[in-house]
Motif scaffolding. Structure first.
Motif, PDB file in Angstrom:
ATOM      1  N   ILE A 115      53.372  33.925  37.663  1.00  0.00           N
ATOM      2  CA  ILE A 115      52.914  34.436  38.968  1.00  0.00           C
ATOM      3  C   ILE A 115      52.369  33.287  39.820  1.00  0.00           C
ATOM      4  O   ILE A 115      52.603  33.227  41.026  1.00  0.00           O
ATOM      5  CB  ILE A 115      51.865  35.567  38.804  1.00  0.00           C
ATOM      6  CG1 ILE A 115      52.440  36.742  38.009  1.00  0.00           C
ATOM      7  CG2 ILE A 115      51.370  36.061  40.159  1.00  0.00           C
ATOM      8  CD1 ILE A 115      51.452  37.840  37.663  1.00  0.00           C
ATOM      9  N   LEU A 118      55.198  31.588  41.356  1.00  0.00           N
ATOM     10  CA  LEU A 118      55.732  32.409  42.457  1.00  0.00           C
ATOM     11  C   LEU A 118      54.869  32.267  43.706  1.00  0.00           C
ATOM     12  O   LEU A 118      55.378  32.115  44.817  1.00  0.00           O
ATOM     13  CB  LEU A 118      55.770  33.890  42.051  1.00  0.00           C
ATOM     14  CG  LEU A 118      56.924  34.383  41.186  1.00  0.00           C
ATOM     15  CD1 LEU A 118      56.836  35.891  41.009  1.00  0.00           C
ATOM     16  CD2 LEU A 118      58.262  34.047  41.828  1.00  0.00           C
ATOM     17  N   ILE A 119      53.540  32.314  43.522  1.00  0.00           N
ATOM     18  CA  ILE A 119      52.613  32.227  44.667  1.00  0.00           C
ATOM     19  C   ILE A 119      52.811  30.917  45.420  1.00  0.00           C
ATOM     20  O   ILE A 119      52.966  30.894  46.638  1.00  0.00           O
ATOM     21  CB  ILE A 119      51.142  32.375  44.209  1.00  0.00           C
ATOM     22  CG1 ILE A 119      50.849  33.819  43.775  1.00  0.00           C
ATOM     23  CG2 ILE A 119      50.161  31.953  45.316  1.00  0.00           C
ATOM     24  CD1 ILE A 119      49.451  34.048  43.256  1.00  0.00           C
ATOM     25  N   LEU A 146      43.917  32.593  50.231  1.00  0.00           N
ATOM     26  CA  LEU A 146      44.151  33.929  49.686  1.00  0.00           C
ATOM     27  C   LEU A 146      44.652  33.818  48.241  1.00  0.00           C
ATOM     28  O   LEU A 146      44.257  34.592  47.371  1.00  0.00           O
ATOM     29  CB  LEU A 146      45.173  34.668  50.561  1.00  0.00           C
ATOM     30  CG  LEU A 146      45.309  36.172  50.346  1.00  0.00           C
ATOM     31  CD1 LEU A 146      44.000  36.885  50.625  1.00  0.00           C
ATOM     32  CD2 LEU A 146      46.394  36.760  51.250  1.00  0.00           C
ATOM     33  N   ALA A 147      45.499  32.807  47.997  1.00  0.00           N
ATOM     34  CA  ALA A 147      46.033  32.587  46.646  1.00  0.00           C
ATOM     35  C   ALA A 147      44.907  32.229  45.677  1.00  0.00           C
ATOM     36  O   ALA A 147      44.877  32.709  44.545  1.00  0.00           O
ATOM     37  CB  ALA A 147      47.078  31.489  46.672  1.00  0.00           C
ATOM     38  N   VAL A 149      41.876  33.148  45.870  1.00  0.00           N
ATOM     39  CA  VAL A 149      41.060  34.351  45.637  1.00  0.00           C
ATOM     40  C   VAL A 149      41.723  35.218  44.567  1.00  0.00           C
ATOM     41  O   VAL A 149      41.046  35.816  43.723  1.00  0.00           O
ATOM     42  CB  VAL A 149      40.884  35.140  46.966  1.00  0.00           C
ATOM     43  CG1 VAL A 149      40.314  36.514  46.718  1.00  0.00           C
ATOM     44  CG2 VAL A 149      39.979  34.372  47.917  1.00  0.00           C
ATOM     45  N   VAL A 150      43.055  35.248  44.560  1.00  0.00           N
ATOM     46  CA  VAL A 150      43.795  36.062  43.591  1.00  0.00           C
ATOM     47  C   VAL A 150      43.814  35.384  42.209  1.00  0.00           C
ATOM     48  O   VAL A 150      43.879  36.053  41.186  1.00  0.00           O
ATOM     49  CB  VAL A 150      45.241  36.310  44.110  1.00  0.00           C
ATOM     50  CG1 VAL A 150      46.099  36.999  43.084  1.00  0.00           C
ATOM     51  CG2 VAL A 150      45.202  37.141  45.387  1.00  0.00           C
ATOM     52  N   PHE A 153      41.867  36.582  39.075  1.00  0.00           N
ATOM     53  CA  PHE A 153      42.413  37.806  38.486  1.00  0.00           C
ATOM     54  C   PHE A 153      43.543  37.456  37.504  1.00  0.00           C
ATOM     55  O   PHE A 153      43.697  38.094  36.486  1.00  0.00           O
ATOM     56  CB  PHE A 153      42.977  38.734  39.573  1.00  0.00           C
ATOM     57  CG  PHE A 153      41.906  39.428  40.363  1.00  0.00           C
ATOM     58  CD1 PHE A 153      41.354  40.622  39.927  1.00  0.00           C
ATOM     59  CD2 PHE A 153      41.442  38.885  41.543  1.00  0.00           C
ATOM     60  CE1 PHE A 153      40.367  41.249  40.648  1.00  0.00           C
ATOM     61  CE2 PHE A 153      40.454  39.504  42.282  1.00  0.00           C
ATOM     62  CZ  PHE A 153      39.907  40.696  41.828  1.00  0.00           C
ATOM     63  N   LEU A 154      44.296  36.420  37.859  1.00  0.00           N
ATOM     64  CA  LEU A 154      45.415  36.012  37.009  1.00  0.00           C
ATOM     65  C   LEU A 154      44.928  35.249  35.793  1.00  0.00           C
ATOM     66  O   LEU A 154      45.281  35.563  34.668  1.00  0.00           O
ATOM     67  CB  LEU A 154      46.361  35.096  37.798  1.00  0.00           C
ATOM     68  CG  LEU A 154      47.110  35.685  38.960  1.00  0.00           C
ATOM     69  CD1 LEU A 154      47.756  34.581  39.757  1.00  0.00           C
ATOM     70  CD2 LEU A 154      48.160  36.626  38.437  1.00  0.00           C
ATOM     71  N   VAL A 157      41.380  37.414  34.152  1.00  0.00           N
ATOM     72  CA  VAL A 157      41.326  38.856  33.874  1.00  0.00           C
ATOM     73  C   VAL A 157      42.532  39.331  33.064  1.00  0.00           C
ATOM     74  O   VAL A 157      42.367  39.905  31.993  1.00  0.00           O
ATOM     75  CB  VAL A 157      41.171  39.662  35.183  1.00  0.00           C
ATOM     76  CG1 VAL A 157      41.076  41.147  34.876  1.00  0.00           C
ATOM     77  CG2 VAL A 157      39.925  39.210  35.932  1.00  0.00           C
ATOM     78  N   ILE A 158      43.742  39.071  33.563  1.00  0.00           N
ATOM     79  CA  ILE A 158      44.942  39.618  32.885  1.00  0.00           C
ATOM     80  C   ILE A 158      45.044  39.193  31.407  1.00  0.00           C
ATOM     81  O   ILE A 158      45.230  40.041  30.556  1.00  0.00           O
ATOM     82  CB  ILE A 158      46.231  39.267  33.675  1.00  0.00           C
ATOM     83  CG1 ILE A 158      46.300  40.184  34.908  1.00  0.00           C
ATOM     84  CG2 ILE A 158      47.485  39.475  32.818  1.00  0.00           C
ATOM     85  CD1 ILE A 158      47.567  40.092  35.698  1.00  0.00           C
ATOM     86  N   TYR A 161      42.890  41.358  29.120  1.00  0.00           N
ATOM     87  CA  TYR A 161      43.126  42.804  29.013  1.00  0.00           C
ATOM     88  C   TYR A 161      44.252  43.135  28.033  1.00  0.00           C
ATOM     89  O   TYR A 161      44.305  44.212  27.500  1.00  0.00           O
ATOM     90  CB  TYR A 161      43.472  43.391  30.389  1.00  0.00           C
ATOM     91  CG  TYR A 161      42.264  43.717  31.223  1.00  0.00           C
ATOM     92  CD1 TYR A 161      40.991  43.723  30.672  1.00  0.00           C
ATOM     93  CD2 TYR A 161      42.399  44.032  32.567  1.00  0.00           C
ATOM     94  CE1 TYR A 161      39.886  44.014  31.437  1.00  0.00           C
ATOM     95  CE2 TYR A 161      41.298  44.327  33.347  1.00  0.00           C
ATOM     96  CZ  TYR A 161      40.038  44.314  32.772  1.00  0.00           C
ATOM     97  OH  TYR A 161      38.953  44.605  33.545  1.00  0.00           O
ATOM     98  N   TYR A 162      45.180  42.210  27.861  1.00  0.00           N
ATOM     99  CA  TYR A 162      46.354  42.499  27.053  1.00  0.00           C
ATOM    100  C   TYR A 162      46.390  41.591  25.825  1.00  0.00           C
ATOM    101  O   TYR A 162      45.887  40.480  25.867  1.00  0.00           O
ATOM    102  CB  TYR A 162      47.635  42.306  27.873  1.00  0.00           C
ATOM    103  CG  TYR A 162      47.641  43.134  29.125  1.00  0.00           C
ATOM    104  CD1 TYR A 162      47.906  44.492  29.073  1.00  0.00           C
ATOM    105  CD2 TYR A 162      47.347  42.570  30.355  1.00  0.00           C
ATOM    106  CE1 TYR A 162      47.892  45.264  30.221  1.00  0.00           C
ATOM    107  CE2 TYR A 162      47.332  43.332  31.510  1.00  0.00           C
ATOM    108  CZ  TYR A 162      47.606  44.676  31.441  1.00  0.00           C
ATOM    109  OH  TYR A 162      47.578  45.425  32.576  1.00  0.00           O
TER     110      TYR A 162
END
Lengths: 226, 225
Positions: A115, A118-119, A146-147, A149-150, A153-154, A157-158, A161-162
């Motif tokens: 990701i 991609l960003i 903005l990237a 800030v995201v 989460f990448l 966080v992700i 969780y998995y």
């Protein structure tokens, strides 16, 4: 110290680290000789994150000051970050093939890095689609911020969780470093060399872009792309 | 001539009202989005031909339809202003935050309408039964708010470029992926009659709050020259 001298020192340090990785670092328990990829993979990932953070900081400075120098720095850092991110992805895929049996299996960390690619790929596409220099600098700075800030989460966080096959970070949540001292010192040296390599490449590209901008400014047509 | 200075919330409502009125007159965005939804959904349903699919694949299909519907219509909010030449007037009369709020509310409303239309058709065509409705509404609401928030900011960015249509999807998709993956995972659990964990719920709401705050902070830099 001039740029040529620091280039020579960086190359010598890189040769030293490569020697240490292949001839001094002992094989790891369980991973054996495969562990050597880690000394390229971790520094590449570290430099890419550092470059993206620097790119965002310079993007913020551009938005506050409107000085083109900061946009140049932000774009160059993002470009180098993308390159190192690609190296981290390739070295990670090789490591995955050797240890898990497949180059790509959408492990949370592979998803995260994909990701990120991609960003920043999208941010380059955005940059090339704007002709006006100031507009391009303004919009790509906002996108870069903005990237960033995201990104938490990448990155944070992700993967938590998995389920992941990816090994824990060297400095884990228990704040314990689970590594042989020789490996640890080599890894720290590799991180420093990768950071120095980033610095040298950054200086080279910034100078090149500055010269090109000046040449375009002096030319009868003026303006042009970064 | 008597001029009245609107307050920030009134400006936002005025922009939302203007967009709703334009939409009511032309019915362009809602019409396009509705037809896009129907075309995609019928394509998927016909291809499946009644075959049973797992809850995770159903969730993935649902969010792919929602995402591409959003991409088909949300860029219009700013691209239309740019093409009609009204962006400059909007700059003169309203402050950046009011424009962002008005446009964001319009996009949220539009996506909620499309979702409300899509869900019953999706469940009927794919023969899916839902028992956890409140959880599904929560995930759909917060998922689409995130899509609208990112898309509103990126729509303004692409309105200043040469490649508006194709670039909008390219620059919006990667920023939405973290939330997209979480929304698909949570919807998959709901369709399998499992209540999603707090992790997913917090993630969706947290992502929305973060991107709205970021959009609000960044929009002024883009709006004012």
């Amino acid at each position: 110290m001039n740029h040529r001298m620091s280039n020579i020192i960086t190359i010598l340090a890189a040769v030293g680290v490569i020697y240490a990785v292949f001839f001094i670092v002992p094989p790891a328990e369980g991973l054996g000789e495969k562990v050597r990829i880690v000394f390229f993979h971790i520094p590449a990932a570290w430099v890419s994150v550092m470059a993206f953070v620097l790119s965002a900081l310079w993007a913020l400075r551009y938005l506050n000051t409107h000085q083109m120098e900061y946009d140049r720095k932000s774009a160059t850092a993002a470009g180098l970050g993308f390159f190192f991110c690609l190296l981290a992805t390739i070295s990670g895929a090789l490591f995955a093939k050797i240890t898990w049996g497949a180059y790509w299996n959408w492990d949370p960390r592979q998803t995260t890095i994909f990701i990120l690619l991609l960003i920043y790929g999208a941010s380059f596409a955005l940059r090339t689609a704007i002709d006006d220099t100031e507009q391009r600098a303004k919009i790509s700075s906002a996108y870069s911020l903005l990237a960033i800030v995201v990104m938490p989460f990448l990155v944070f966080v992700i993967p938590r969780y998995y389920f992941s096959l990816h090994p824990s970070p060297v400095i884990n949540s228990a704040a314990k470093i689970a590594m042989d001292p020789v490996m640890l010192y080599t890894l720290i040296a590799a991180l420093l060399v990768a950071s120095a390599l980033f610095r040298q490449l950054f200086i080279y590209y910034i100078e090149r872009t500055r010269r090109r901008d000046l040449a375009q400014k002096d030319s009868p047509e003026g303006g042009g792309r970064l | 001539m008597h001029t009245k200075k609107l307050t920030w919330p009134n400006s936002a409502w005025a922009i939302l009202y203007k967009d709703l009125l334009c939409e009511f007159r032309t019915r362009y965005a809602l019409g396009t989005l509705t037809m896009f939804t129907l075309v995609t959904l019928s394509g998927i349903s016909m291809t499946l031909a009644g075959a049973a699919i797992s809850s995770s694949i159903a969730a993935m299909l649902l969010w792919i339809i929602l995402f591409f519907c959003a991409m088909a219509g949300l860029a219009r909010t700013f691209v239309y202003e740019q093409e009609a030449g009204t962006l400059f007037t909007l700059r003169l009369y309203a402050n950046g935050q009011a424009v962002l709020a008005g446009k964001l509310l319009f996009n949220i409303l539009l996506l909620q309408l499309v979702t409300a239309l899509l869900i019953p058709l999706f469940l009927i065509f794919l023969n899916i039964e839902v028992h956890l409705w409140s959880q599904l509404v929560y995930v759909l609401f917060f998922g689409t708010v995130g899509v609208a928030a990112v898309a509103t900011l990126t729509a303004f960015m692409v309105s200043c470029t040469n490649a508006k249509g194709s670039l909008f999807t390219v620059i919006t998709f990667p920023l939405l992926l973290p939330q997209f993956l979480t929304a698909i995972a949570a919807t998959g659990q709901i369709l399998a009659d499992t209540i999603p964990g707090w992790n997913e719920c917090f993630f969706l709401a947290g992502y929305d709050a973060t991107v709205i705050a970021a959009a609000s902070l960044l929009f002024d830099y883009l709006w004012y020259d």
